[in-house]
Design an enzyme around this catalytic site. Structure first.
Site, PDB file in Angstrom:
ATOM      1  N   ARG A  46       3.548  -0.809  -4.805  1.00 35.78           N
ATOM      2  CA  ARG A  46       3.340  -1.244  -3.429  1.00 35.78           C
ATOM      3  C   ARG A  46       1.918  -1.714  -3.173  1.00 35.78           C
ATOM      4  O   ARG A  46       1.560  -2.075  -2.044  1.00 35.78           O
ATOM      5  CB  ARG A  46       3.695  -0.115  -2.471  1.00 35.78           C
TER       6      ARG A  46
ATOM      7  N   GLU B 268       6.392 -16.288  -9.811  1.00 31.70           N
ATOM      8  CA  GLU B 268       5.964 -14.959  -9.392  1.00 31.70           C
ATOM      9  C   GLU B 268       5.455 -14.112 -10.565  1.00 31.70           C
ATOM     10  O   GLU B 268       4.450 -13.431 -10.439  1.00 31.70           O
ATOM     11  CB  GLU B 268       7.193 -14.274  -8.781  1.00 31.70           C
TER      12      GLU B 268
ATOM     13  N   LYS C  22       5.166  -4.898  -3.631  1.00 30.31           N
ATOM     14  CA  LYS C  22       6.525  -4.748  -3.109  1.00 30.31           C
ATOM     15  C   LYS C  22       6.445  -4.497  -1.607  1.00 30.31           C
ATOM     16  O   LYS C  22       5.558  -3.756  -1.164  1.00 30.31           O
ATOM     17  CB  LYS C  22       7.182  -3.561  -3.812  1.00 30.31           C
TER      18      LYS C  22
ATOM     19  N   GLU D  73      15.304 -20.118  -5.939  1.00 23.20           N
ATOM     20  CA  GLU D  73      15.114 -18.745  -6.380  1.00 23.20           C
ATOM     21  C   GLU D  73      14.631 -18.711  -7.835  1.00 23.20           C
ATOM     22  O   GLU D  73      13.781 -17.894  -8.205  1.00 23.20           O
ATOM     23  CB  GLU D  73      16.416 -17.955  -6.190  1.00 23.20           C
TER      24      GLU D  73
ATOM     25  N   ASN E 266      -1.872   2.389   5.885  1.00 28.24           N
ATOM     26  CA  ASN E 266      -1.114   1.178   5.551  1.00 28.24           C
ATOM     27  C   ASN E 266      -0.944   0.384   6.840  1.00 28.24           C
ATOM     28  O   ASN E 266      -0.682   0.972   7.887  1.00 28.24           O
ATOM     29  CB  ASN E 266       0.289   1.522   5.047  1.00 28.24           C
ATOM     30  N   GLY E 267      -1.012  -0.927   6.749  1.00 29.07           N
ATOM     31  CA  GLY E 267      -0.843  -1.752   7.942  1.00 29.07           C
ATOM     32  C   GLY E 267      -2.125  -2.507   8.230  1.00 29.07           C
ATOM     33  O   GLY E 267      -3.033  -2.565   7.396  1.00 29.07           O
TER      34      GLY E 267
ATOM     35  N   HIS F  70      12.909 -39.869  -4.953  1.00 31.63           N
ATOM     36  CA  HIS F  70      12.112 -40.159  -3.758  1.00 31.63           C
ATOM     37  C   HIS F  70      10.677 -39.669  -3.907  1.00 31.63           C
ATOM     38  O   HIS F  70       9.979 -39.507  -2.917  1.00 31.63           O
ATOM     39  CB  HIS F  70      12.775 -39.552  -2.522  1.00 31.63           C
TER      40      HIS F  70
ATOM     41  N   TRP G  43      -3.304  -2.569  -1.447  1.00 27.57           N
ATOM     42  CA  TRP G  43      -3.154  -4.019  -1.580  1.00 27.57           C
ATOM     43  C   TRP G  43      -4.094  -4.607  -0.532  1.00 27.57           C
ATOM     44  O   TRP G  43      -3.879  -4.429   0.670  1.00 27.57           O
ATOM     45  CB  TRP G  43      -1.709  -4.434  -1.305  1.00 27.57           C
TER      46      TRP G  43
ATOM     47  N   CYS H 260       0.857  -1.190   0.000  1.00 26.17           N
ATOM     48  CA  CYS H 260       0.000   0.000   0.000  1.00 26.17           C
ATOM     49  C   CYS H 260       0.896   1.245   0.000  1.00 26.17           C
ATOM     50  O   CYS H 260       2.009   1.221   0.500  1.00 26.17           O
ATOM     51  CB  CYS H 260      -0.929   0.087   1.189  1.00 26.17           C
TER      52      CYS H 260
ATOM     53  N   LYS I 291      11.101 -16.933  -8.909  1.00 29.62           N
ATOM     54  CA  LYS I 291      10.993 -15.835  -9.879  1.00 29.62           C
ATOM     55  C   LYS I 291      10.045 -16.240 -10.993  1.00 29.62           C
ATOM     56  O   LYS I 291       9.240 -15.457 -11.451  1.00 29.62           O
ATOM     57  CB  LYS I 291      12.395 -15.521 -10.416  1.00 29.62           C
TER      58      LYS I 291
END
Ligand code: F6R
Length: 610
Positions: free
Chosen positions: A27, A491, A605, A484, A103-104, A507, A77, A2, A488
């Site tokens: 964000r 994502e 982000k 990683e 925000n939060g 396995h 967000w 946010c 990526k």
């Protein structure tokens, strides 16, 4: 997560707010809104415009004559309630005298909503934020500062917030607790934002609020205070940032720009920190003496997502070079298992933003129990950086794309520097130290060589993009690389990508191998090459398509595979060069699929909520 912007001065606020929201959109990008204090005679009312969708949708749909010289805005967000027009911020009280952007997360939102409803307040949204607007409106205090403080006194949770009140037209009141809030100083105008990115085109003279701090912002200046309304007298300082660093420039996306910046970012990270003569490193920001380095018996690394995977690479480096037991753990899990904090363990928090709430809370848990924690952090002055006992700044420059790239590369370099430092006060010989220092010096150039092959990787990526599901595999040093790579890929391409240790295939996961499931294998030239190649044969025998990231000269034993060769470094440093093609594979797969590279669905982000 946010974004908040605010403006008060003599210019028209809406265009400034919209521009600022555009800069913060990475964000949170499921809805956006703003409120202005209209300057019409007498009424001094607030006007709100908000909607689900992107900032450009908000701008396109802004009502005519939406004017005012003070206002606050938000890009969201979603946490409480889906992305709808009603749930978008700002939130207001019923009479629209108070408007809040936040925000939060408010942890006791349900209880507060129930209490307000019992008092006859009609809540119109599903959000936690709306309660703040009602609480401010209902406070009996006779100043806006008092009203905001009253409201916050009954709220549990985290906030960065800004409040506009029709009865107090000359001010915006802002507050911070766990979510950043910055005041920007202009010439007879003032700005507020949750992130420097929204301010740098207007001012670089800023004051960053601390947790528990509030500020009154008028067109002429600002004052800071605590919840009990006592002054904190914070002064603004100039920050050394280049506004152009926040622009994508000629690149089609920030992610592309940031990947290509890696050679320069790596060079900045290493500058002044390598000591060729002693095969050692200089890390003054750690505030630790050699004797203290020697006393460390264990290293525990904490980070989230990709930072956690690089933390695993870092643990490998520390075990290899310093022979100290080291491991990485997801910071989001750490504090929930009542971790044992040992006095001779060095804790390392790793974070690009320095805001990730799970990493921050892990740091606080360690410090509360008396542990020593250092930070590998990119954003200077961020919460994690401030909470740590010392640290290594990453100097990657601003990272805007949600998918992290250049910051991760510099995290790896940070771990290499730390591992050499820890090693050289133990058994890492001067010759070995020099071998690694020389290899580090060569890395920026080698990174450039890998990135120069972008077109080659793009062709491979277009094929991989067609598969609904993929495996990424590697062993020991190669496993965090595979993790990683899968991260990526999933994502930004939204393909199902899963990482396994190559040794674990037999396995269970081998059952999934067939011509429709490609595997991206990390096969460096090392002690495990033969075993890795054996696994490639097992995959090929089941007609699984293969892409192999490897080194020139590695014999893949005739297995049918698309091969990506990266330059050799020293074996300990190979993981980072092998990670780079995986970034570009993800990027080009997502591009081929037509996705929004910088704003992948459902993400944002800097994860500032638990
Ligand atoms: C992946 C990604 C995330 C972050 C994670 C930690 O590309 O960006 O997994 O790495 O959310 O963020 P920071 O490093 O800001 O703590």
């Amino acid at each position: 997560m946010c974004g908040i912007v605010g403006y008060i001065g003599s210019q028209q606020a809406p265009s400034i707010l919209l521009e600022g929201l555009g800069r913060l959109e990475h964000r949170g990008y499921d809805s956006a809104g703003l409120v202005v204090r209209t300057d019409g005679r007498g009424t001094r009312a607030l006007r709100v415009a908000k909607r689900a969708g992107r900032v450009r949708d908000l701008a396109d749909g802004l009502p005519k004559r939406f004017t005012g010289t003070a206002g606050i805005g938000h890009t969201r967000w979603a946490t409480h309630g889906p992305a709808t027009d009603v749930n978008a911020h700002p939130h207001t009280d019923a009479g629209q005298r108070v408007a809040v952007v936040h925000n939060g997360i408010i942890d006791n939102a349900s209880a507060l909503r129930e209490q307000l409803a019992a008092d006859g307040v009609e809540l119109v949204s599903d959000t936690d934020t709306e309660v703040i607007a009602h609480l401010v409106a209902r406070s009996p205090a006779d100043t806006l500062e008092g009203k905001v403080s009253d409201a916050l006194s009954v709220i549990d949770g985290t906030w960065g917030l800004a409040v506009l009140h029709a009865d107090f037209p000359d001010r915006i009141v802002v507050a911070r607790n766990g979510s950043p809030l910055i005041v920007g100083v202009g010439d007879k105008e003032m700005f507020v934002a949750s992130d420097l990115a929204a301010l740098v085109r207007h001012t670089t003279t800023v004051a960053m609020l601390d947790d528990g701090e509030l500020a009154t912002v008028t067109s002429g200046g600002f004052t800071t205070f605590r919840h009990d309304l006592t002054a904190t007298a914070k002064a603004a300082t100039r920050v050394d940032v280049d506004p152009d660093a926040y622009e994508a420039g000629e690149h089609a996306s920030y992610m592309h720009k940031e990947m290509l910046e890696q050679p320069a970012a790596a060079e900045r990270m290493l500058r002044g920190r390598l000591d060729e003569r002693f095969g050692a490193t200089h890390l003054g920001g750690l505030n630790m003496e050699p004797r203290e380095f020697r006393a460390i018996r264990r290293v525990k690394i904490l980070g989230c997502g990709s930072a956690y995977y690089v933390g695993q690479m870092g643990a490998g480096l520390i075990e290899d070079l310093a022979r100290i037991p080291a491991d990485a753990e997801a910071a989001s899990e750490f504090r929930y298992r009542n971790p044992i904090i040992e006095p001779d363990t060095l804790y390392v928090a790793v974070s690009q933003s320095g805001e990730t709430i799970d990493t921050l809370l892990a740091v606080q848990e360690i410090r509360r129990k008396g542990g020593r924690v250092i930070g590998l952090v990119n954003v200077v002055g961020s919460a994690v950086a401030r909470e740590c006992d010392g640290g290594i700044y990453l100097h990657a420059g601003p990272e805007v794309a949600v998918a992290s790239t250049k910051a991760l590369t510099n995290m790896f370099l940070g771990f290499a520097l730390l591992a050499i430092q820890l090693g050289r006060v133990r058994d890492l010989s001067i010759a070995d130290g020099r071998r690694l220092v020389t290899a580090l010096e060569a890395l920026p150039g080698q990174i450039e060589q890998v990135l120069a092959k972008e077109e080659e990787y793009a062709a491979v990526a277009r094929t991989l993009a067609e598969a609904p599901s993929l495996f990424f595999i590697g062993r020991v040093r190669g496993f965090p690389v595979a993790r990683e790579g899968a991260q990526k890929f999933k994502e930004i391409s939204y393909r199902h990508a899963e990482a396994y240790q190559t040794s674990e295939l037999k396995h269970g996961p081998l059952a999934l191998i067939d011509p429709a499931l490609p595997t991206v294998a990390v096969v460096p030239a090392d002690d495990l090459t033969e075993r890795n190649v054996g696994a490639l044969h097992e995959i090929a025998a089941r007609r699984g398509p293969l892409v192999v990231v490897t080194h020139d000269g590695v014999d893949l034993g005739g297995v049918a595979a698309t091969r990506i060769d990266v330059p050799r470094s020293e074996p300990e440093l190979d993981p980072i060069l092998m990670t780079l093609p995986l970034q570009l594979l993800a990027y080009h797969a997502a591009l081929h699929l037509g996705h929004d590279i910088d704003k992948p669905r459902n993400l944002a982000k800097s994860v500032t909520v638990e």
